[in-house]
Design a protein around this motif. Structure first.
Motif, PDB file in Angstrom:
ATOM      1  N   PRO A 186      -9.445  29.820  25.160  1.00 37.91           N
ATOM      2  CA  PRO A 186      -8.030  29.639  25.557  1.00 37.91           C
ATOM      3  C   PRO A 186      -7.838  29.469  27.063  1.00 37.91           C
ATOM      4  N   ASP A 187      -8.808  29.919  27.868  1.00 37.07           N
ATOM      5  CA  ASP A 187      -8.638  29.828  29.323  1.00 37.07           C
ATOM      6  C   ASP A 187      -8.909  28.422  29.863  1.00 37.07           C
ATOM      7  N   LEU A 188      -9.526  27.594  29.051  1.00 35.47           N
ATOM      8  CA  LEU A 188      -9.837  26.234  29.511  1.00 35.47           C
ATOM      9  C   LEU A 188      -8.696  25.265  29.187  1.00 35.47           C
ATOM     10  N   GLU A 189      -8.645  24.175  29.926  1.00 37.06           N
ATOM     11  CA  GLU A 189      -7.696  23.115  29.607  1.00 37.06           C
ATOM     12  C   GLU A 189      -8.044  22.507  28.246  1.00 37.06           C
ATOM     13  N   LYS A 190      -7.052  21.858  27.637  1.00 38.00           N
ATOM     14  CA  LYS A 190      -7.234  21.354  26.276  1.00 38.00           C
ATOM     15  C   LYS A 190      -8.462  20.452  26.168  1.00 38.00           C
ATOM     16  N   PHE A 191      -8.590  19.490  27.055  1.00 41.31           N
ATOM     17  CA  PHE A 191      -9.699  18.542  26.977  1.00 41.31           C
ATOM     18  C   PHE A 191     -11.036  19.244  27.168  1.00 41.31           C
ATOM     19  N   ALA A 192     -11.097  20.143  28.171  1.00 47.49           N
ATOM     20  CA  ALA A 192     -12.338  20.863  28.442  1.00 47.49           C
ATOM     21  C   ALA A 192     -12.691  21.798  27.294  1.00 47.49           C
ATOM     22  N   ALA A 193     -11.670  22.457  26.729  1.00 47.84           N
ATOM     23  CA  ALA A 193     -11.921  23.367  25.608  1.00 47.84           C
ATOM     24  C   ALA A 193     -12.441  22.603  24.397  1.00 47.84           C
ATOM     25  N   ARG A 194     -11.837  21.457  24.141  1.00 45.28           N
ATOM     26  CA  ARG A 194     -12.268  20.668  22.983  1.00 45.28           C
ATOM     27  C   ARG A 194     -13.715  20.197  23.159  1.00 45.28           C
ATOM     28  N   GLU A 195     -14.057  19.759  24.368  1.00 44.42           N
ATOM     29  CA  GLU A 195     -15.433  19.320  24.629  1.00 44.42           C
ATOM     30  C   GLU A 195     -16.420  20.471  24.450  1.00 44.42           C
ATOM     31  N   ARG A 196     -16.029  21.663  24.940  1.00 43.28           N
ATOM     32  CA  ARG A 196     -16.914  22.832  24.844  1.00 43.28           C
ATOM     33  C   ARG A 196     -17.113  23.235  23.379  1.00 43.28           C
ATOM     34  N   ILE A 197     -16.037  23.236  22.606  1.00 43.07           N
ATOM     35  CA  ILE A 197     -16.139  23.599  21.185  1.00 43.07           C
ATOM     36  C   ILE A 197     -17.013  22.587  20.446  1.00 43.07           C
ATOM     37  N   GLU A 198     -16.783  21.301  20.688  1.00 40.69           N
ATOM     38  CA  GLU A 198     -17.563  20.264  20.006  1.00 40.69           C
ATOM     39  C   GLU A 198     -19.043  20.366  20.366  1.00 40.69           C
ATOM     40  N   ARG A 199     -19.325  20.650  21.641  1.00 38.40           N
ATOM     41  CA  ARG A 199     -20.715  20.758  22.075  1.00 38.40           C
ATOM     42  C   ARG A 199     -21.405  21.943  21.385  1.00 38.40           C
ATOM     43  N   GLU A 200     -20.728  23.080  21.357  1.00 37.03           N
ATOM     44  CA  GLU A 200     -21.334  24.258  20.739  1.00 37.03           C
ATOM     45  C   GLU A 200     -21.409  24.114  19.214  1.00 37.03           C
ATOM     46  N   LEU A 201     -20.417  23.452  18.637  1.00 33.88           N
ATOM     47  CA  LEU A 201     -20.438  23.255  17.181  1.00 33.88           C
ATOM     48  C   LEU A 201     -21.584  22.316  16.785  1.00 33.88           C
ATOM     49  N   THR A 202     -21.770  21.244  17.543  1.00 34.67           N
ATOM     50  CA  THR A 202     -22.875  20.323  17.271  1.00 34.67           C
ATOM     51  C   THR A 202     -24.217  21.037  17.384  1.00 34.67           C
ATOM     52  N   PHE A 203     -24.351  21.847  18.422  1.00 36.82           N
ATOM     53  CA  PHE A 203     -25.582  22.610  18.631  1.00 36.82           C
ATOM     54  C   PHE A 203     -25.802  23.586  17.477  1.00 36.82           C
ATOM     55  N   ALA A 204     -24.725  24.239  17.015  1.00 34.50           N
ATOM     56  CA  ALA A 204     -24.832  25.219  15.923  1.00 34.50           C
ATOM     57  C   ALA A 204     -25.259  24.546  14.626  1.00 34.50           C
ATOM     58  N   PHE A 205     -24.703  23.376  14.328  1.00 39.29           N
ATOM     59  CA  PHE A 205     -25.076  22.670  13.100  1.00 39.29           C
ATOM     60  C   PHE A 205     -26.574  22.319  13.113  1.00 39.29           C
TER      61      PHE A 205
END
Length: 595
Positions: A186-205
């Protein structure tokens, strides 16, 4: 009361799923506790089969509200069952605010929402397990709702497309792994947060997939394959078995060995089971159609109205009836010759009481040759569940050098009046509306043909299913320029469709109430019944496809019109009226004959 109904429905569904998959599968789960955590979260899983949401739900103690394809919800029975277990529709082609609001509302209430970030069934390089990019929807939703997203990998569920793996004693192995929750940042801007989530989700998969393969020592056969590939293996085995019963070069059948006799017995038993299953599906769908008819009390016109309409039509020939009215707008496909437009819309020449139905539309899928390439018109079935299969086959037709037009037939898809379901108004006890809907569909395709001729297209094809097959047969009565007309389970015997079909019980009741007798309706058959006419195009270019277990478009009726349309060909497929095998085998048949 509504909450009680959903609670009971979910408990019953959970019990049935556990019993079903407990019998046919051996599900092994890693870190199940991660999915049983308290609070709201988004569960994001890879998608390799239609069974995934059911299997994952059976492995988790908490209830999951799944986002499901919007195309499933117009189907009466399936839509009812999905809503009963709190699934909600999601459009895969565009962002839907209603879907997003519904998901956020559920998450705010502390529930689990299940999504498939791939947007559809994927395998191989197209799968996120192999590094394909994620769609941004899941990460955006998690950030907006302020909830963590839990990765989940499922492997082995695609093996259930093989019928033999449903045998209780086989216990097909399926593996599920849940990862650690990824925060919404929640502390990140929308674009940065979305990129971070996608990066970690891809890595997790990737990590979960690698862990499952290593821990359970999976073989290449265990890894994800497309549904078509899984089912093709079964079809190849059936073909091999059939070959064992063919005659030798001298025309003699080889001696029947013991294993052949046993194989024949097994094949016969499978045919009985297949017939039983197909008839059950047909009857269930017929019950749904009758329910829809009673839902809006779609009454018949009065006998006087019907008599006046039939009297006026008796003076017309098929060419008169299906002629494009003078001054009618011809569709003007926009876009350049190099980039034809994806969607073509125009004002229908037939005006109805429903404004939504008065705008004709086709989805145009162009091959590299552009407008001048031959064009296939894909005419869908009554209340067609989804356009996704047609889009997939449109891509295959493009590869073969054909353009493809997915035509939105009257009262379907983009033409559904508010308050009605897909195709609900196309075939009802109002026979005048039925006839005008058929006329509308034929004329609109003829308009498309005229527009495409101006663009340089000279050859056309038709792929029509059920209701679309009916329209395709009527089209063959008034048009010549067809390279092929493939009619799958077409409604050709209109008399049976009205007075005997299990899908028309409510219709018959309303017609009898209005005093409309069969002889009055029969006076319109020279315009609406393919079985009472001959094609204008070369009958040798017509393929009739009959379902061996079809209760609606009976194989005997299809065979009868095949014999009447001299030179046409007949293909029999072991399915009922509802099923996808017919389309696959028809495309294969056309490819073998080089279209």
């Amino acid at each position: 009361m509504r909450c009680l109904f959903h609670s009971i429905a979910n408990r019953v569904a959970a019990l049935l799923l556990k019993l079903l998959f407990g019998c046919v599968a051996r599900v092994r789960v890693l870190r199940r506790e991660n999915a049983n955590r308290d609070g709201a979260f988004l569960l994001a899983a890879n998608h390799i089969s239609h069974f995934d949401p059911f299997i994952i739900s059976s492995a988790v103690q908490r209830k999951i509200d799944w986002m499901a394809m919007a195309e499933f919800f117009p189907l009466p029975l399936l839509g009812f069952l999905l809503r009963a277990v709190d699934a909600f529709p999601a459009n895969r082609d565009r962002a839907d605010r209603k879907t997003i609001r519904s998901a956020i509302e559920r998450l705010k209430n502390g529930r689990i929402v299940g999504v498939f970030p791939e947007g559809g069934i994927r395998d191989g390089a197209r799968s996120l397990l192999e590094g394909a990019p994620l769609r941004p929807g899941a990460s955006t939703l998690a950030h907006i709702a302020g909830v963590p997203i839990l990765p989940c990998v499922i492997v082995g569920s695609d093996r259930l497309y093989s019928k033999k793996n449903w045998l209780p004693l086989r216990r097909t192995p399926i593996w599920i792994a849940f990862g650690d929750a990824i925060p919404p940042f929640p502390d990140l801007e929308k674009f940065a947060a979305r990129e971070r989530i996608e990066r970690e989700l891809t890595f997790a998969f990737k990590n979960l997939y690698s862990e499952v393969r290593e821990k359970f020592r999976l073989r290449p056969e265990d890894l994800p394959h497309s549904p078509q590939e899984r089912m093709r293996k079964v079809g190849a085995a059936v073909c091999d078995r059939r070959k064992s019963f063919t005659k030798d070069d001298d025309g003699h059948r080889p001696p029947l060995q013991k294993d052949n006799r046993e194989s024949r017995m097994r094949f016969g038993n499978r045919q009985v089971l297949r017939r039983f299953a197909a008839s059950g599906v047909d009857l269930l769908m017929c019950a749904s159609i009758n329910f829809l008819q009673s839902r809006h009390r779609l009454h018949a016109r009065s006998r006087d109205e019907m008599a006046r309409y039939v009297s006026a039509c008796e003076k017309l020939t098929a060419e008169n009836f299906y002629a494009v009215p003078n001054g009618a707008e011809i569709p003007k496909p926009f876009g350049t010759d190099d980039e034809p437009s994806r969607i073509i819309t125009w004002q229908s020449p037939i005006s109805t009481n429903f404004p939504a139905n008065n705008v004709a539309r086709t989805d145009f899928f162009a091959c590299p040759r552009g407008w001048s390439a031959p064009t296939v018109f894909m005419l869908h079935a009554l209340m067609s569940a989804s356009h996704i299969g047609y889009r997939r086959y449109a891509a295959r037709l493009n590869e073969l050098g054909w353009n493809a037009c997915f035509v939105h037939l009257p009262y379907h898809y983009s033409r559904i009046p508010r308050g009605y379901w897909n195709g609900e108004l196309a075939i009802t006890a109002d026979l005048i509306r039925n006839a005008e809907g058929l006329r509308q569909g034929v004329i609109e395709v003829r308009q498309l043909m005229a527009a495409l001729r101006k663009r340089g297209c000279q050859e056309f094809g038709v792929l029509g299913t059920s209701y679309g097959g009916w329209i395709g047969a009527l089209l063959a009565m008034v048009e010549r320029d067809f390279r092929f007309v493939a009619l799958m389970a077409p409604i050709v015997n209109v008399e049976h469709a009205i007075w005997e079909s299990p899908a028309a019980r409510f219709m018959r009741r309303e017609l009898q109430r209005a005093g409309i007798e069969p002889s009055l309706i029969a006076r319109h058959f020279h315009l609406s019944s393919p079985a009472h006419n001959q094609p204008l195009c070369d009958a040798g270019r017509v393929l009739f496809v009959a379902g061996e277990f079809d209760l609606i478009s009976r194989p005997a009726d299809v065979e009868k019109i095949h014999q009447k349309w001299h030179g046409s060909e007949l293909l029999r497929v072991p399915q009922g009226h509802f099923g996808y095998r017919m389309l696959r085998e028809t495309i294969t048949w056309l490819k073998e004959r080089a279209l």
